[in-house]
Structure formats: structure tokens, C-alpha cells
Design a protein around this motif. Structure first.
Motif, mmCIF file in Angstrom:
data_model
loop_
_atom_site.group_PDB
_atom_site.id
_atom_site.type_symbol
_atom_site.label_atom_id
_atom_site.label_comp_id
_atom_site.label_asym_id
_atom_site.label_seq_id
_atom_site.Cartn_x
_atom_site.Cartn_y
_atom_site.Cartn_z
ATOM 1 N N TYR A 280 0.846 -1.197 0.000
ATOM 2 C CA TYR A 280 0.000 0.000 0.000
ATOM 3 C C TYR A 280 0.885 1.253 0.000
ATOM 4 C CZ TYR A 280 -2.788 3.822 1.831
ATOM 5 O OH TYR A 280 -3.371 5.048 2.006
ATOM 6 N N ILE A 281 1.916 1.239 0.835
ATOM 7 C CA ILE A 281 2.831 2.392 0.880
ATOM 8 C C ILE A 281 3.525 2.558 -0.462
ATOM 9 C CG2 ILE A 281 4.829 3.382 2.046
ATOM 10 C CD1 ILE A 281 4.076 1.722 4.513
ATOM 11 N N ALA A 282 3.965 1.448 -1.061
ATOM 12 C CA ALA A 282 4.648 1.520 -2.359
ATOM 13 C C ALA A 282 3.744 2.141 -3.410
ATOM 14 C CB ALA A 282 5.092 0.124 -2.790
ATOM 15 N N ARG A 283 2.475 1.777 -3.416
ATOM 16 C CA ARG A 283 1.548 2.376 -4.396
ATOM 17 C C ARG A 283 1.415 3.870 -4.172
ATOM 18 N NH1 ARG A 283 -1.222 -2.481 -3.245
ATOM 19 N NH2 ARG A 283 -2.648 -1.458 -1.782
ATOM 20 N N ARG A 284 1.370 4.284 -2.921
ATOM 21 C CA ARG A 284 1.257 5.717 -2.632
ATOM 22 C C ARG A 284 2.520 6.480 -3.040
ATOM 23 N NH1 ARG A 284 -3.232 7.694 0.176
ATOM 24 N NH2 ARG A 284 -2.180 9.643 -0.344
ATOM 25 N N LEU A 285 3.673 5.830 -2.958
ATOM 26 C CA LEU A 285 4.914 6.481 -3.389
ATOM 27 C C LEU A 285 4.899 6.730 -4.898
ATOM 28 C CD1 LEU A 285 7.675 4.644 -1.313
ATOM 29 C CD2 LEU A 285 6.418 6.735 -0.754
ATOM 30 N N VAL A 286 4.352 5.778 -5.658
ATOM 31 C CA VAL A 286 4.242 5.967 -7.112
ATOM 32 C C VAL A 286 3.336 7.163 -7.403
ATOM 33 C CG1 VAL A 286 3.390 4.935 -9.251
ATOM 34 C CG2 VAL A 286 4.727 3.560 -7.646
ATOM 35 N N ARG A 287 2.220 7.246 -6.706
ATOM 36 C CA ARG A 287 1.317 8.381 -6.890
ATOM 37 C C ARG A 287 2.028 9.691 -6.543
ATOM 38 N NH1 ARG A 287 -4.149 10.248 -6.366
ATOM 39 N NH2 ARG A 287 -3.931 12.490 -6.679
ATOM 40 N N PHE A 288 2.785 9.677 -5.446
ATOM 41 C CA PHE A 288 3.504 10.887 -5.031
ATOM 42 C C PHE A 288 4.506 11.318 -6.099
ATOM 43 C CE2 PHE A 288 7.019 13.109 -3.073
ATOM 44 C CZ PHE A 288 6.403 14.024 -2.227
ATOM 45 N N ALA A 289 5.234 10.354 -6.659
ATOM 46 C CA ALA A 289 6.245 10.689 -7.675
ATOM 47 C C ALA A 289 5.604 11.370 -8.872
ATOM 48 C CB ALA A 289 6.980 9.429 -8.106
ATOM 49 N N ASN A 290 4.423 10.923 -9.259
ATOM 50 C CA ASN A 290 3.722 11.547 -10.379
ATOM 51 C C ASN A 290 3.140 12.908 -10.015
ATOM 52 O OD1 ASN A 290 2.658 8.403 -11.648
ATOM 53 N ND2 ASN A 290 3.953 9.852 -12.709
ATOM 54 N N GLU A 291 2.554 12.984 -8.837
ATOM 55 C CA GLU A 291 1.790 14.178 -8.483
ATOM 56 C C GLU A 291 2.661 15.319 -7.988
ATOM 57 O OE1 GLU A 291 -1.454 15.391 -5.056
ATOM 58 O OE2 GLU A 291 -1.597 13.410 -5.965
#
Length: 441
Positions: A280-291
Motif C-alpha cells: 500500500y505504501i509503495a503504491r502511494r509512493l508511485v502516486r507521489f512521484a507523479n503528483e
């Protein structure tokens, strides 16, 4: 016969749990909640005026919600009716409401205390409304969950929400001192173990007193290591499906956004220690990198995806280090939301412009009919032009050129901004008949 001797079945005071023996007898004895209970606090003023309103006490376990409710009834002369939403239903509520109505007829008010009030469903919560509105009961609900999410709007509009604080070290130390006075002897712990005992309680006064009862019979003084062997440290207060989950991921996200790698690692550790799914944290990191980073450092998304991939390959605990590396990378990377803003603007324009066709020169012409209709006519292949930039229009006919993506001067986006300014100059030169000059690299 000795009249001073205890009766055969008389309760032994020392057999009562310590938390019960030390339960405060006045609001002034409640620790850690002075912001509400002090004479100038909102609840303190209500008690002084003997005028209570229905309220919701929202706070973590062991901060005094039940005790405060009981003392409110005593301090204002109301009958105290306790219920637990975990074990009560509509039939129990009806009995309470009927008893409260009878008391009201003889001038006696009722304070209905509902523990875990968020566990009542919407219909059960609605049943309180007429009795709260006409003053038959003063409702005091206790909850560990955010009332905004768990209680219906009608009940919230008729109640005040008071936020109780997690007990800090000073409040917990006060409880330790009270326990020692009640037991008549100091705890068998050294200074370091004493601090560790307070830390183990994690802000929960009831849990601290239970720990003290485990430690008190020990005869040999304990150090911190001995204390850890004797008692089980509580699991961190973290519910992966409730507000704690969202609070901590929000804190991690904002610490990375604020370019603080140390705070970011702390919140990551808190989530992992609480049992959060690393994926779950890894998915949020991907979102953060994009956003939050995007074109300011195009490598950020690769770092986030690599951490996700490494964790899936290695699992815990080895894979968690890859997630930590990505957190540090993202926290220390330059930040930009230019892509996010640009996409938002483009979506707005797409909704407003409807179904405009692309200009004909952008369309492929795989058939003779399409060629006859002008599909692809006049299209310039940019890499084959002298400047590598053709200045052609790519917006629909009749739609003026618009700017959605505005790069910042942060990180790699600075170079992107300069290229876009150069292309804008070439478009302007073409519009005025000047072929312009070739771009820089």
C-alpha cells in the motif's frame, strides 16, 4: 464478638483493579484534559453553571472518557445511565428512554452515557434525536473514531464534539505517582525502566495502571531490559481501516512534499510498525512521484516503481529497505505539480470544448478517399525540419492555442521550461514571417 473485624464476604479493597481504585473522584483529578475540564475550559464552565449540553467525547483509549461522563452526572445532579453500543440494542435504549421520562416527571434529569457510540447504526443513532431535543436526556457519547465519519449529521448537529488528548508523559507520570501512593511503596524499577514504563503505555492511562499491577509484586529492582521481559509492550495504536491509517499516510505524504527525509522515515516506520501493508505504501509512493515531483525529476517515478518491484521480489523485512530508499529519494527530490495542474486544466478544457475534430493535417490517410478529403495534407515531420520544430498547430480548428503545462524552475524542469520558451519564440517568429533560429541542442 469483634465488631471491627471484616465481614466474611466483605470486599477487600486491594483486590479491586488499580485502575478502578484510582478512578478520579472529581474533574480536577482527571489528568491530561485541562483544555476541556479546567474552570475556564468549555466543559468546566458547563459544570460550574450546572448546565450540560449533549456532547461527543472523541479520544484514544485510556484518556478518561468514561470517568469524565460519570463525573459530569455527579457534578450536575443528573442520574447516570451507562450503555455500551457494543452490547446494547433498540430494546435497551427504549428502557433507558422510558426511565428517563419517568425521572423527568419528578424533576430529575438523566445523563445517558453511550460508550463506543459509533457502533450504533444510523437508525439507532436517529432514535436519540427526539429525547435529546426535548431534554429528556443529556447524551454523552464516547468514541475512538472520527465522529465526522461515524456519526450521522442529525446527531452531530445536536451535540458538541470535544476532542480528548492522548495522555502525555507528564500526565502518565502523575498516574505512576498516584499508584505508588495507593500501594504504599515505590515501584521496583530504576529511572530508565520508569521512563520505559511510561513509554510502553503509549498515552493510555488505563493500560499504564495495568502494567503497574504486573510490576508491583516484583521484589528485585528492574532495569529497562528486565521490564521488557516481564511485561508485553502494547501494539501501536493503528487501525489500518480507520482514521489512524489515513492520518499516518497523510503525514508521510506531507513530510515528503516538505522535503524532510527524517520526518518521512519516521512516519514510514510508524506505519510499518503498526502493521501497514508495505505494498500500500509503495503504491502511494508511485502516486507521489507523479503528483508532487513529475518533470522536476523524471527519475522519481522509476525509483518508486523499483521500490515496489524490489519489495514484491524480497518481501519483509528486506524489501522494506527499498521502500525506505524511495521515501528518502522522493523527499529530497525537487518538487513540481506543474504536470498535475496542466492535466487539471486540460480536463476542464476538454469538457468545455466538446467533440472538436483534430485538424486535417494531423490525421492519417490510409485510403484514397481520406487523401481526397485532405487528411494528412500539409503535415510537417518535425524531426526532419531544419530546427526540429515545425511550429504547426495541434489544437482543433477554431480553438485558440492554450497553455496548460507551465513548468517550474525546479530541478530538471528548468531545462524543460527553457525549451518551451524557445519553441514559443519560434512560433512567434513564424507568425511574423521570420524563420527563427535553430534550438539549443
Amino acid at each position: 464478638m469483634d465488631h471491627d473485624a471484616p465481614a466474611l464476604f466483605e470486599a477487600d479493597e486491594s483486590s479491586r483493579p488499580l485502575a478502578d481504585r484510582l478512578r478520579p473522584q472529581t474533574l480536577a483529578e482527571v489528568v491530561g484534559q485541562d483544555h476541556l475540564l479546567a474552570p475556564e475550559g468549555p466543559i468546566g464552565r458547563m459544570v460550574a453553571e450546572r448546565r450540560l449540553v449533549s456532547m461527543v467525547l472523541w479520544g484514544p483509549p485510556g484518556c478518561g472518557k468514561t470517568t469524565i461522563a460519570r463525573l459530569l452526572a455527579e457534578g450536575t445532579g443528573l442520574a447516570f445511565e451507562p450503555l455500551s453500543a457494543t452490547f446494547s440494542g433498540v430494546a435497551d435504549l427504549r428502557k433507558v428512554f422510558l426511565a428517563a421520562q419517568k425521572r423527568r416527571e419528578i424533576g430529575q434529569g438523566t445523563l445517558l452515557f453511550v460508550d463506543e457510540v459509533h457502533r450504533f447504526n444510523r437508525a439507532q443513532q436517529d432514535s436519540f434525536l427526539p429525547y435529546v431535543e426535548d431534554g429528556t436526556i443529556v447524551l454523552v457519547g464516547a468514541t475512538t473514531e472520527n465522529p465526522s465519519f461515524e456519526l450521522n449529521g442529525a446527531l452531530l448537529s445536536r451535540s458538541q464534539v470535544f476532542v480528548l488528548r492522548r495522555l502525555d508523559d507528564a500526565a502518565l507520570t502523575t498516574l505512576v505517582e498516584r499508584a505508588e501512593r495507593a500501594m504504599g511503596e515505590p515501584l521496583p524499577v530504576d529511572a530508565e525502566a520508569r521512563q520505559a514504563l511510561v513509554a510502553m503505555a503509549d498515552g493510555d492511562g488505563r493500560y499504564l495502571l495495568n502494567l503497574i499491577e504486573q510490576v508491583q509484586p516484583v521484589r528485585q529492582p528492574l532495569d529497562a531490559a528486565g521490564l521488557a521481559q516481564l511485561v508485553q509492550q502494547r501494539a501501536p495504536l493503528y487501525d489500518k481501516s480507520q482514521e489512524g491509517h489515513y492520518n499516518l499516510i497523510s503525514a508521510l505524504h506531507k513530510a515528503m512534499r516538505g522535503s524532510d527525509p527524517d520526518a518521512s522515515l519516521y512516519w514510514l516506520a510508524r506505519m510499518l510498525d503498526g502493521g501497514e501493508d508495505p505494498l500500500y505504501i509503495a503504491r502511494r509512493l508511485v502516486r507521489f512521484a507523479n503528483e508532487d515531483i513529475a518533470m522536476a525529476d523524471p527519475q522519481a517515478i522509476h525509483q518508486a516503481l523499483a521500490a515496489w518491484d524490489v519489495y514484491e521480489r524480497l518481501g519483509s523485512p528486506e524489501g522494506e529497505l527499498a521502500i525506505a530508499q524511495a521515501v528518502v529519494y522522493l523527499a529530497t527530490a525537487p518538487k513540481s505539480i506543474a504536470v498535475y495542474r496542466g492535466m487539471t486544466r486540460a480536463m476542464r478544457a476538454a469538457k468545455q470544448s466538446g467533440s472538436l475534430m483534430p485538424p486535417a493535417h494531423l490525421l492519417n490517410a490510409p485510403t484514397q478517399l481520406m487523401k481526397t478529403l485532405g487528411y494528412g495534407e500539409g503535415y510537417d515531420y518535425d524531426p526532419d525540419t531544419e530546427t526540429g520544430f515545425s511550429c504547426q498547430r495541434y489544437f482543433p480548428d477554431g480553438m485558440p492555442r492554450q497553455t496548460f503545462y507551465e513548468p517550474t524552475e525546479h530541478g530538471d524542469e528548468r531545462a524543460v521550461a527553457e525549451r518551451m520558451r524557445h519553441w514559443a519564440r519560434l512560433r512567434d517568429d513564424r507568425a511574423h514571417g521570420d524563420p527563427g533560429s535553430p534550438p539549443d541542442g
